[in-house]
Design an enzyme around this catalytic site. Structure first.
Site, PDB file in Angstrom:
ATOM      1  N   HIS A 174      -7.148  28.664  13.825  1.00 19.56           N
ATOM      2  CA  HIS A 174      -8.338  29.539  14.294  1.00 19.56           C
ATOM      3  C   HIS A 174      -9.355  29.419  13.792  1.00 19.56           C
ATOM      4  O   HIS A 174      -9.480  29.008  12.533  1.00 19.56           O
ATOM      5  CB  HIS A 174      -7.509  30.881  14.223  1.00 19.56           C
ATOM      6  CG  HIS A 174      -7.358  31.313  12.673  1.00 19.56           C
ATOM      7  ND1 HIS A 174      -8.235  31.797  12.204  1.00 19.56           N
ATOM      8  CD2 HIS A 174      -6.125  31.210  12.098  1.00 19.56           C
ATOM      9  CE1 HIS A 174      -7.686  31.985  10.641  1.00 19.56           C
ATOM     10  NE2 HIS A 174      -6.401  31.705  10.817  1.00 19.56           N
ATOM     11  N   GLU A 228       1.489  33.362  12.154  1.00 19.71           N
ATOM     12  CA  GLU A 228       1.288  33.250  10.750  1.00 19.71           C
ATOM     13  C   GLU A 228       2.314  33.417   9.942  1.00 19.71           C
ATOM     14  O   GLU A 228       3.157  34.362  10.262  1.00 19.71           O
ATOM     15  CB  GLU A 228       0.033  33.977  10.470  1.00 19.71           C
ATOM     16  CG  GLU A 228      -0.485  34.047   8.995  1.00 19.71           C
ATOM     17  CD  GLU A 228      -0.930  32.900   8.448  1.00 19.71           C
ATOM     18  OE1 GLU A 228       0.118  31.901   8.350  1.00 19.71           O
ATOM     19  OE2 GLU A 228      -2.223  32.675   8.075  1.00 19.71           O
TER      20      GLU A 228
END
Length: 392
Positions: free
Chosen positions: A23, A110
């Site tokens: 990201h 994550e």
């Protein structure tokens, strides 16, 4: 057996590329204190992160379009706010006719570091992780990289089924590209699982930069490799050893079969018999050979038992070291607190003495003032007796 599997999967169109994208820059990357007030999954991109994502989309489109006229992309994305926003910006570079679909995939989220993250506590925890080992260390109330490995392995199984059952409805003539928008550690674990890297090799890997991506491209021999698109310098920067880089270069031209079975299907666990054993133990079906689980070999069983005990002993030793470190730190903090408390006590005593001195001075001043007032009154009375008045 291998030739049969090759024949069985040879008609399945494999993705031309699998691209792992980290990201863009998030508020948490810019300021670690953001995690103390905002849940990790709600951390947004910064304005710079949005720009990075848009630029990454343009670069990825240039790569996948290449020399092919008929190409498609399929996106997998972590459900976190920062990965969703990254995908949104990347997607601006692709027309609708090029995008087969988008799937939000929780298993590529994550690593869980716990709930709201107290900054000072996280510093201590991450220092402990470096001593313990990044792969096996589990964050309090969170996950270890080994936990992430398990769910990424499950995700790869789904990826395999998507291809094997043609759930993506891709035309065999099209160059298919998987674009996986995820997180730094998740990307490293993905590569570890795919290329069967060891824990020690994983420990040497470095995190990707924001919106940096890694292209696993299908070679002429049916193997995926990082070395087709990326340079040796890039792979060194990512932490790949010379042996790992040599393997990537070999994969770029290797003829090993069956690639789909080895990398997608081969990552599965199957219930099968080991030799004449019917214990139903889990076997890794990566290689088409007969494996013996050792259930009928007393010596092997004893060695396996010793190995497990040794691993447990090592884990207990590591846990003891961590506990000892924490205890030592607690003792140091206690000593510092006691010193500070003693200093404060002395300062309080000084203040008390000062207050007492001031109180005595005040009482003396008040007594002197009373005496002065009495004396003034006496002199005024005598003056009046002598005929003095205010009007004179």
């Amino acid at each position: 057996m291998i030739s049969h599997q090759q024949h069985h999967h040879s008609h399945k169109p494999l993705p031309k590329r699998i691209i792992l994208v980290r990201h863009g820059e998030s508020a948490g990357n810019l300021d670690g204190t953001a995690y103390t007030t905002t849940p990790d999954h709600q951390i947004p991109l910064t304005p710079q992160g949005l720009v990075q994502a848009k630029q990454a989309g343009e670069r990825i489109r240039q790569i996948v379009s290449g020399l092919s006229r008929d190409w498609k992309v399929y996106f997998y994305v972590s459900p976190y706010e920062r990965t969703r926003s990254t995908l949104s910006e990347i997607g601006r570079s692709f027309s609708k006719k090029r995008v087969i679909g988008v799937r939000e995939e929780c298993r590529i989220r994550e690593q869980d570091f716990g709930n709201f993250q107290v900054e000072e506590r996280m510093k201590v925890v991450k220092e402990t992780r470096l001593r313990f080992g990044r792969f096996f260390y589990r964050f309090p109330e969170g996950e270890s990289a080994a936990d992430v490995y398990d769910r990424v392995s499950s995700f790869l199984e789904s990826l395999w089924r998507d291809i094997d059952m043609n759930r993506l409805h891709n035309e065999p003539s099209s160059d298919l590209n998987f674009i996986i928008v995820t997180h730094g550690l998740t990307s490293r674990v993905f590569l570890m699982k795919w290329f069967k890297w060891t824990v020690e090799q994983f420990e040497g890997l470095n995190n990707l930069g924001n919106c940096e991506f890694q292209v696993m491209q299908l070679g002429n021999g049916g193997e995926y490799s990082l070395a087709i698109h990326h340079t040796e310098e890039e792979m060194i920067k990512w932490g790949l050893s010379h042996e790992m880089i040599a393997d990537q270069k070999w994969r770029a031209h290797a003829h090993r079969g069956p690639p789909l079975y080895w990398h997608f299907k081969g990552s599965s666990r199957a219930q099968t018999s080991c030799g004449s054993c019917d214990c139903g133990c889990d076997l890794d079906t990566t290689f088409s050979i007969t494996l013996d689980c050792g259930d009928h070999d007393p010596d092997m069983k004893e060695e396996m038992k010793k190995g497990r005990l040794a691993l447990l002993a090592e884990e207990l030793r590591l846990q003891k070291n961590v506990t000892d470190d924490r205890l030592e730190r607690t003792k140091e903090l206690t000593t510092e607190v006691r010193k500070a408390s003693s200093q404060y006590r002395k300062e309080v005593e000084k203040c008390s003495v000062g207050i007492e001195t001031c109180e005595e001075a005040r009482e003396k001043a008040e007594a002197a003032l009373v005496d002065e007032l009495k004396l003034s009154a006496l002199w005024e009375e005598r003056a009046r007796e002598l005929g003095w008045s205010h009007g004179i």
